[in-house]
Design a protein around this motif. Structure first.
Motif, PDB file in Angstrom:
ATOM      1  N   ASP A 198      12.972  -2.918  -0.721  1.00  0.00           N
ATOM      2  CA  ASP A 198      13.226  -2.683   1.002  1.00  0.00           C
ATOM      3  C   ASP A 198      12.782  -1.242   1.547  1.00  0.00           C
ATOM      4  N   ALA A 199      12.800  -0.059   0.527  1.00  0.00           N
ATOM      5  CA  ALA A 199      12.869   0.984   1.140  1.00  0.00           C
ATOM      6  C   ALA A 199      10.860   1.178   1.230  1.00  0.00           C
ATOM      7  N   ALA A 200      10.372   0.797   0.060  1.00  0.00           N
ATOM      8  CA  ALA A 200       8.900   0.703   0.272  1.00  0.00           C
ATOM      9  C   ALA A 200       8.486  -0.155   1.331  1.00  0.00           C
ATOM     10  N   ARG A 223       9.741  -0.426   4.035  1.00  0.00           N
ATOM     11  CA  ARG A 223       9.955   0.265   5.487  1.00  0.00           C
ATOM     12  C   ARG A 223       8.967   1.596   5.518  1.00  0.00           C
ATOM     13  N   GLY A 224       8.182   1.758   4.591  1.00  0.00           N
ATOM     14  CA  GLY A 224       7.184   2.794   4.818  1.00  0.00           C
ATOM     15  C   GLY A 224       7.786   4.171   4.075  1.00  0.00           C
ATOM     16  N   LEU A 225       8.645   4.274   3.394  1.00  0.00           N
ATOM     17  CA  LEU A 225       9.198   5.271   2.572  1.00  0.00           C
ATOM     18  C   LEU A 225       8.365   5.317   1.388  1.00  0.00           C
ATOM     19  N   SER A 226       8.161   6.556   0.972  1.00  0.00           N
ATOM     20  CA  SER A 226       7.549   6.964  -0.640  1.00  0.00           C
ATOM     21  C   SER A 226       8.577   6.532  -1.466  1.00  0.00           C
ATOM     22  N   VAL A 227       8.307   5.843  -2.564  1.00  0.00           N
ATOM     23  CA  VAL A 227       9.557   5.640  -3.669  1.00  0.00           C
ATOM     24  C   VAL A 227       9.055   5.607  -5.098  1.00  0.00           C
ATOM     25  N   ILE A 228      10.040   6.191  -5.999  1.00  0.00           N
ATOM     26  CA  ILE A 228       9.779   6.091  -7.214  1.00  0.00           C
ATOM     27  C   ILE A 228      11.081   5.407  -7.822  1.00  0.00           C
ATOM     28  N   LEU A 229      10.808   4.402  -8.637  1.00  0.00           N
ATOM     29  CA  LEU A 229      11.806   3.815  -9.468  1.00  0.00           C
ATOM     30  C   LEU A 229      11.932   4.000 -10.958  1.00  0.00           C
ATOM     31  N   ALA A 271      10.481  -5.887  -8.144  1.00  0.00           N
ATOM     32  CA  ALA A 271       9.711  -4.417  -8.506  1.00  0.00           C
ATOM     33  C   ALA A 271       8.141  -4.538  -8.336  1.00  0.00           C
ATOM     34  N   LEU A 272       7.929  -5.838  -8.702  1.00  0.00           N
ATOM     35  CA  LEU A 272       6.205  -6.266  -8.447  1.00  0.00           C
ATOM     36  C   LEU A 272       5.959  -6.124  -6.835  1.00  0.00           C
ATOM     37  N   ASP A 273       7.006  -6.479  -5.877  1.00  0.00           N
ATOM     38  CA  ASP A 273       6.863  -6.501  -4.477  1.00  0.00           C
ATOM     39  C   ASP A 273       7.051  -4.852  -3.944  1.00  0.00           C
ATOM     40  N   ALA A 274       7.926  -4.062  -4.684  1.00  0.00           N
ATOM     41  CA  ALA A 274       7.986  -2.611  -4.182  1.00  0.00           C
ATOM     42  C   ALA A 274       6.517  -2.028  -4.687  1.00  0.00           C
ATOM     43  N   ARG A 275       6.115  -2.379  -5.872  1.00  0.00           N
ATOM     44  CA  ARG A 275       4.791  -1.652  -6.178  1.00  0.00           C
ATOM     45  C   ARG A 275       3.839  -2.050  -5.283  1.00  0.00           C
ATOM     46  N   GLU A 276       3.537  -3.342  -4.921  1.00  0.00           N
ATOM     47  CA  GLU A 276       2.661  -3.620  -3.970  1.00  0.00           C
ATOM     48  C   GLU A 276       2.579  -3.163  -2.548  1.00  0.00           C
ATOM     49  N   ARG A 277       3.862  -2.723  -2.279  1.00  0.00           N
ATOM     50  CA  ARG A 277       4.153  -1.928  -1.035  1.00  0.00           C
ATOM     51  C   ARG A 277       4.130  -0.375  -1.011  1.00  0.00           C
ATOM     52  N   GLY A 278       3.608   0.164  -2.478  1.00  0.00           N
ATOM     53  CA  GLY A 278       3.384   1.580  -2.567  1.00  0.00           C
ATOM     54  C   GLY A 278       4.450   2.387  -3.376  1.00  0.00           C
ATOM     55  N   ALA A 279       5.200   1.509  -3.799  1.00  0.00           N
ATOM     56  CA  ALA A 279       6.269   2.370  -4.657  1.00  0.00           C
ATOM     57  C   ALA A 279       5.746   2.309  -6.067  1.00  0.00           C
TER      58      ALA A 279
END
Length: 503
Positions: A24-26, A28-34, A162-170
């Motif tokens: 969700d955060a990624a 929205r344009g936020l930089s994210v590490i999980l 997680a895959l979608d998060a990575r594809e959005r920049g996380a």
């Protein structure tokens, strides 16, 4: 020690809530590490009853808001990933010794109408002596009800988020433990340890999200050196897997003498998944196991209703998970709320959001609410977006998986029907990423048994963080249930010798 980049959000925990929040955060344009200390979904999120459901029994505890939210989310998720989430009909034999029929009927009426049901068929009454769904049920049970809920491949739901998060920049770091998090200059300095190499890496983050599940309070205290007024209550839920012992695709829900309900669901084609128990747990979450008394309890609950009697020797496999429920002070584990609660600690201008409770069905809404909770720290981030978005592989027209599977059979005429279903259910519209250019079974490489071929294994290693044979067999594909002991051992040997972790 390597100094790494500064990010907006650092998320601890690679279960469904952590993966959902990162996604969700990624988006929205936020930089994210999980970061996740083990494999994605290795804990609670792969040890569920595999259901996206409103929680029919929660109505008995007046959890109307939670049930309504879950019922709404049920159809949202069905539309987002119809390859790993699909409708299932549940047959509830009525036992006059337990809840009265009028109460069950009222509960089902509310269940049908609380969430604005659109796609799923409603409840109907059954004559168990006449309707085919009653054939496996003991003759003394004459009346039943049938209602709708949804099935989900829980571990894949986590991986796809997680895959979608990575594809959005996380950035998603598996087998990476968060060993320290300290407030510094209005933000967080976070240290992680790579569990493979032992390397320590330091990060800076504006906001820390603690989605540690059963470990949430351990992260608050030991890792972050902080405190929380909230507590988590650990409740163990165990399941067993047996050969399927009835005809048809329907599942069953039976009431036990202690007022608990037990699900008996078709699983992996020729098997049945039975659960769950509800037992207070005080041990280490990573050491949880199904005890013999729990297995006996589940067998007895089934045998109370079905003509075919299950024995201990029928149990092919058992597993147990620890549910990190928000401690609302209720004495009965079954009565403890399945709702979620946020604890936002803004000490020193360095926000830490702790997640308590939650369930798989409401993970998307929990994630959305979590980001809304910290929105004030990111005034320029984008708005809510996940409600109408698909998960990777869910880009199926009209979310009609049956029609999609028929098209797959036309696109890959060389592929056996069972393999089409295996690939379709796991990867949906992204099947071609595994079989692109392949025109025969030989093109998939080595066959390890069941529906497992080398091409899929290499795809999982390169794209989905699979690093061990167990990652592939247990959480990514469920093929551990279809391979013999000899085949599983041979696969593990091959994996260790031929597969290296993708960079």
């Amino acid at each position: 020690m390597t100094e790494a980049k500064t990010v907006d959000l650092f998320v601890i925990g690679g279960g469904i809530n952590g993966a959902g929040i990162a996604r969700d955060a990624a988006g929205r344009g936020l930089s994210v590490i999980l970061c996740e200390k083990g494999d994605l979904a290795e804990g609670t999120s792969s040890r569920s009853g595999k259901l996206v459901h409103g929680g029919l029994r929660y109505l008995e505890y007046y959890e109307f808001r939670l049930v309504r939210e879950a019922l709404i989310e049920r159809e949202v998720l069905l539309n987002s990933a119809s390859h790993i989430i699909w409708p299932m009909r549940f047959v509830l034999p009525h036992s006059p010794d337990d809840r009265p029929a009028w109460l069950v009927r009222l509960g089902l009426f509310l269940y049908d109408h609380l969430g604005g049901r659109k796609r799923l068929p409603g409840t109907r009454s059954l004559d168990l002596h006449r309707d085919p769904e009653g054939a496996p049920i003991l003759d003394k049970y004459t009346k039943g009800f049938e209602y709708s809920d949804c099935w989900v491949d829980d571990a894949r739901l986590v991986v796809l988020n997680a895959l979608d998060a990575r594809e959005r920049g996380a950035t998603v770091l598996t087998r990476t433990a968060c060993v320290s998090a300290r407030r510094e200059d209005g933000g967080w300095r976070v240290e992680t340890r790579n569990e493979r190499t032992g390397d320590i890496t330091s990060f800076r983050a504006k906001v820390l999200v603690n989605a540690g599940g059963p470990w949430v309070n351990d992260i608050v205290g030991r890792v972050a050196g902080s405190n929380s007024s909230r507590n988590v209550r650990l409740v163990k839920g165990s399941h067993i897997i047996v050969p399927k012992f009835w005809e048809g695709n329907q599942a069953y829900l039976v009431q036990n003498h202690d007022k608990r309900v037990i699900f008996i669901n078709p699983y992996e084609g020729d098997k049945a998944l039975i659960g769950t128990t509800d037992i207070p747990y005080e041990g280490r979450p990573e050491e949880v196991r199904a005890e013999e008394k729990e297995i006996d309890y589940l067998l007895a609950a089934v045998n109370r209703y079905f003509k075919e009697k299950l024995r201990r020797s029928d149990v092919l496999h058992s597993f147990s998970g620890v549910r990190p429920l928000f401690d609302d002070g209720k004495g009965n584990p079954s009565a403890v709320t399945r709702d979620y609660v946020f604890d936002l600690d803004e000490t020193g201008g360095a926000p830490m959001l702790n997640i308590y409770g939650g369930k798989i069905t409401t993970f998307r809404k929990l994630s959305e609410h979590a980001i809304q909770k910290i929105a004030g720290f990111f005034p320029n981030m984008k708005g809510d977006w996940t409600r109408g978005a698909t998960l990777p592989g869910g880009e199926i027209p009209n979310a009609d998986y049956v029609q999609f599977a028929e098209r797959m059979r036309s696109d890959y005429p060389w592929m056996p029907r069972a393999l089409v279903n295996h690939y379709g259910r796991l990867y949906g519209a992204r099947v071609n990423r595994i079989v692109k250019g392949v025109t025969s079974l030989d093109g998939l490489g080595r066959h390890f048994g069941g529906q497992l071929y080398e091409a899929e294994v290499r795809y999982l290693v390169a794209n989905e963080w699979a690093e061990t044979a167990e990652d592939v067999l247990v959480r990514r594909t469920k093929q551990n249930l279809h391979l013999t002991e000899t085949e599983r051992a041979a696969f593990a040997d091959w994996f260790g010798a031929h597969v290296t972790r993708a960079a």
